[in-house]
Design an enzyme around this catalytic site. Structure first.
Site, PDB file in Angstrom:
ATOM      1  N   SER A 103       0.805  -1.228   0.000  1.00  0.00           N
ATOM      2  CA  SER A 103       0.000   0.000   0.000  1.00  0.00           C
ATOM      3  C   SER A 103       0.838   1.278   0.000  1.00  0.00           C
ATOM      4  O   SER A 103       1.546   1.529  -0.955  1.00  0.00           O
ATOM      5  CB  SER A 103      -0.976  -0.029   1.180  1.00  0.00           C
ATOM      6  OG  SER A 103      -1.861   1.046   1.098  1.00  0.00           O
ATOM      7  N   ASP A 246      -1.141   1.381  -4.029  1.00  0.00           N
ATOM      8  CA  ASP A 246      -1.997   0.337  -4.600  1.00  0.00           C
ATOM      9  C   ASP A 246      -3.349   0.874  -5.066  1.00  0.00           C
ATOM     10  O   ASP A 246      -4.260   0.089  -5.374  1.00  0.00           O
ATOM     11  CB  ASP A 246      -2.159  -0.853  -3.650  1.00  0.00           C
ATOM     12  CG  ASP A 246      -2.925  -0.508  -2.388  1.00  0.00           C
ATOM     13  OD1 ASP A 246      -2.892   0.667  -1.984  1.00  0.00           O
ATOM     14  OD2 ASP A 246      -3.555  -1.410  -1.812  1.00  0.00           O
TER      15      ASP A 246
HETATM   16 MG    MG Z   1      -3.606   1.372  -0.092  1.00  0.00          MG
END
Ligand code: MG
Length: 463
Positions: A103, A246
């Site tokens: 992330s 992401d």
């Molecule tokens: Mg994320």
């Protein structure tokens, strides 16, 4: 339930993360993927995808191999935003998905997320079961003739972009002639957001849109978005959407170059969705860390109920499912889920909704931001070397600030007429986080100091 969360050794609030070739190498990734595949029945269909982190190729192939070795039928979705993988898992009938991503963490990090067949991250009881298989080395190695081939699935991003487009009015957006900047964090959102906005008739300028070592930190925080804000101002663009590594978070920037906090853009989007979709249940779901007064003033006053959950979007998404729907789920970091699309955070969907909102209302984003009433919010922290002191901290604070509304789903939240605060141990660092809010900045500052002093005293004293 809280005991279960504390029992996890690998999974954090958002999957398993580590530094590539330090505490997250190819052996670790393989064993974790073997544990995951062993949790599901043999022959389960698994979709794997990932973000564009530099370390990912070292991990990604190991995940594919390990899942196949343990009897799953593996589909390789390739580079795609996490919400695109989640949507494909749900819509294409996969039994589970694995997203190789860390992330917004710094570039040397990698990670893995487990998605169940409903497209939502696995709940804590499944994570614990996977961890048990991992630590007990109980991997199901299937006989040679049961190992299946790994198939490429090149349609994940196409499916995602088309699905989002069906939720907004393309004609209306295109007629408005909006101009936007898309900051893709040099990762997978570059494969979907510019294309999505362009296909909706928005004129898009992309920045940080090549894949590889990122030019800015993956986290779409104000200090990382200064250059992008300058681009927005210079172009006099209607808005910028900025993503994390992401692509599940969307933080917006207005024409004046102001980075809009995620909870403020959430308020603006929620107000719009409530009018766009009067058929949906009039409620939103958010984490306990979201500002109480911001919600009371800008959401509850419009007749929308706010449901509070533990921190972590998986808790928000699963609660939405239990409730049978909502307008949206969100957290203050830019994670926002439009429920008719999917209840998980989705940066591309948020960008499309923002474009439709601006086209529909004819308002400027900066105007909409100024119209949101924002309390003063002070965030501070104190060291927490010994977590066993946490219950004592709560006990002292409850007796000191007794008689007020108290919520204890995750940390201790106390709500009074003129202030609210949340005291909660960090899930990742040995610190106690203190968040104070009030319409009076003097009161918020005084209370933050007072809480800091009390919490430090209790943590430091011996029972
Ligand atoms: Mg994320």
């Amino acid at each position: 339930m809280s005991d279960l969360f504390a029992k996890r050794k690998l999974f954090g609030t958002d999957g398993v993360r580590g530094i590539v070739n330090e505490n997250f190498d190819v052996f670790f990734a393989s064993r974790l993927a073997m544990a995951i595949a062993s949790y599901f029945p043999p022959g389960s269909r698994a979709l794997v995808g990932g973000d564009a982190r530099v370390g990912n190729p070292a991990i990604y192939g190991a995940v594919l191999s390990a899942l196949a070795a343990c009897g799953s039928k593996v589909y390789d979705g390739g580079l795609a935003p996490t919400p695109a993988i989640q949507l494909a898992v749900r819509d294409m009938g996969f039994d589970y998905g694995v997203v190789v991503t860390a992330s917004h963490n710094p570039p040397q990090w990698v990670g893995m997320k487990l998605i169940l067949s409903d497209g939502i991250e696995a709940p804590v009881n499944v994570e614990l079961e996977v961890e048990r298989l991992f630590f007990e080395n109980r991997f199901r190695r299937v006989p040679w003739h049961e190992v299946r081939g790994i198939e490429k699935l090149p349609t994940v991003n196409d499916h995602y972009v088309e699905a989002i487009k069906r939720h907004v009015d393309r004609e209306k957006i295109a007629r408005k002639g909006l101009r936007a900047v898309a900051d893709c964090a040099n990762s997978v959102a570059a494969l979907t957001t510019p294309r999505l906005l362009k296909e909706l008739g928005v004129k898009v300028m992309s920045v940080n849109a090549d894949l590889g070592i990122p030019y800015r930190n993956y986290e779409p925080a104000p200090e990382n978005l200064e250059d992008t804000a300058k681009v927005v101002k210079a172009l006099n663009a209607d808005f910028a959407v900025t993503h994390d590594g992401d692509g599940d978070r969307a933080i917006f920037i207005d024409r004046r170059g102001r980075v809009i906090p995620g909870d403020v853009s959430a308020v603006i989007l929620i107000d719009y969705i409530a009018r766009k979709r009067p058929d949906l249940p009039k409620r939103v779901v958010t984490a306990i860390s979201t500002s109480h007064f911001l919600m009371k003033e800008n959401v509850e006053r419009r007749g929308i109920t706010v449901i509070w959950t533990r921190v972590g979007f998986v808790n928000i998404a699963r609660r939405i499912k239990e409730l049978g729907g909502a307008l949206a789920g969100f957290e203050d970091n830019g994670g926002f889920g439009y429920v008719p699309h999917q209840p998980v955070r989705d940066g591309g969907m948020s960008a499309a909704l923002m474009a439709e909102l601006l086209a529909e209302t004819g308002k400027d984003l900066a105007e909409l931001v100024d119209a949101v009433r924002k309390p003063t919010i002070i965030r501070t922290k104190v060291p927490l070397p010994d977590r066993s002191r946490v219950p004592e901290v709560y006990r002292v604070l409850k007796s000191r600030y007794g008689g007020k509304e108290v919520i204890e789903i995750d940390g201790l939240k106390v709500i009074a007429d003129d202030y609210a605060f949340l005291v909660r141990p960090s899930g990742t660092e040995p610190i106690m986080r203190i968040t104070v809010e009030s319409w009076s900045s003097d009161l918020a500052n005084e209370l933050a100091e007072e809480l800091k002093r009390i919490v430090t005293e209790v943590i430091g004293s011996r029972a």
